[in-house]
Write an enzyme that holds these catalytic residues in place. Sequence first.
Site, PDB file in Angstrom:
ATOM      1  N   LYS B  11     -11.074   0.740  -7.218  1.00  0.00           N
ATOM      2  CA  LYS B  11      -9.658   1.040  -7.375  1.00  0.00           C
ATOM      3  C   LYS B  11      -9.133   1.762  -6.134  1.00  0.00           C
ATOM      4  CE  LYS B  11      -8.864  -0.676 -11.410  1.00  0.00           C
ATOM      5  NZ  LYS B  11      -9.862  -0.374 -12.392  1.00  0.00           N
ATOM      6  N   CYS B  12      -7.810   1.784  -6.034  1.00  0.00           N
ATOM      7  CA  CYS B  12      -7.125   2.478  -4.955  1.00  0.00           C
ATOM      8  C   CYS B  12      -7.700   3.885  -4.805  1.00  0.00           C
ATOM      9  CB  CYS B  12      -5.641   2.548  -5.277  1.00  0.00           C
ATOM     10  SG  CYS B  12      -4.674   3.528  -4.152  1.00  0.00           S
ATOM     11  N   PRO B  13      -7.996   4.399  -3.628  1.00  0.00           N
ATOM     12  CA  PRO B  13      -7.796   3.785  -2.309  1.00  0.00           C
ATOM     13  C   PRO B  13      -9.050   3.097  -1.770  1.00  0.00           C
ATOM     14  CG  PRO B  13      -8.430   6.063  -2.009  1.00  0.00           C
ATOM     15  CD  PRO B  13      -8.535   5.773  -3.495  1.00  0.00           C
ATOM     16  N   MET B  14     -10.083   2.891  -2.621  1.00  0.00           N
ATOM     17  CA  MET B  14     -11.390   2.489  -2.087  1.00  0.00           C
ATOM     18  C   MET B  14     -11.405   1.148  -1.345  1.00  0.00           C
ATOM     19  SD  MET B  14     -12.850   5.188  -2.402  1.00  0.00           S
ATOM     20  CE  MET B  14     -14.321   4.641  -1.546  1.00  0.00           C
ATOM     21  N   ASP B  38      -8.580  -5.299  -7.728  1.00  0.00           N
ATOM     22  CA  ASP B  38      -7.466  -4.387  -7.996  1.00  0.00           C
ATOM     23  C   ASP B  38      -6.145  -5.157  -7.843  1.00  0.00           C
ATOM     24  OD1 ASP B  38      -5.647  -2.351  -8.177  1.00  0.00           O
ATOM     25  OD2 ASP B  38      -6.331  -1.234  -6.423  1.00  0.00           O
TER      26      ASP B  38
END
Lengths: 199, 75
Positions: B11-14, B38
């Site tokens: 998920k954000c920011p990964m 995502d």
Amino acid sequence: MSEIEPGVVTDDPALESLIEQKVDERVDRILAELGQRIEGKPVLANRATLVVFSGELDKLMAAFIIATGAVAMGMEVSMYFTFWGLTAVKKQTILSGKAPLEKMMAKMMPGGPGGAATSSLNMLGLGPVFFKKMMKNKNVSSLEDLIALAGEMGVRMIGCQMSMDVMGITQDELIDNLDYGGVATYLGDARDSRVTLFI
Amino acid sequence: MSDPLDCKSLKCPMPIVRISQRIRRIATGDVFSVEASDPAFHADLVAWTQTTGHRLVSFKEEGSVQYAEIEKVGV
């Protein structure tokens, strides 16, 4: 005969140099005008500067997601931790040497990011438990992971010395790779940053 | 082409964090593929390429998985 540009030919060297001179004059005039317009405008660095004032889990998540995302976008990032935001960079609580009020405050505050409350629906500490479980189920990185990642990615973290003094927090209680500064350190960074946030 | 980067279920920011880490390790002109799930990935990836100057070579979506190819531009 010489070709001034493709398809335009002249055998008059005076005409050729006149054209060159006129073009040069015009270019110089435009450059001077542009220079005047640019002068006085601040040149912004590709940097994000975040003030982390809040110490709640959800707000700290937002701060560290933006910080790590900004580094990924190629930006330089500084985070200033002040007041409740110092929770994010706290590694331990040391009670010895603190004044009575400071001791009381230290006992009431979370011992680190793992103990942070949520800004809504905290429900006496149940909120963060639910929040963390839901984040884990959705595979969202934990706050502790994001803080470690920010450090690895080269985010500069600065503790606000004044709020530490007010709350009786010492440097020994905060993480090792922390810098220390005051409002001028923050403003020196923020005044030419493209992005500034207060969280 | 280097190994595909698996960002599925991240998920954000990964996803953009992993992409930015990969891009540092490869040479200019190299292309690598990314798989992600995502829903915000496409929007984030477009913003990321526009900001950093790297090139989005291709993008497609099959069911819940998105496939992108990214080329490293400049240094």
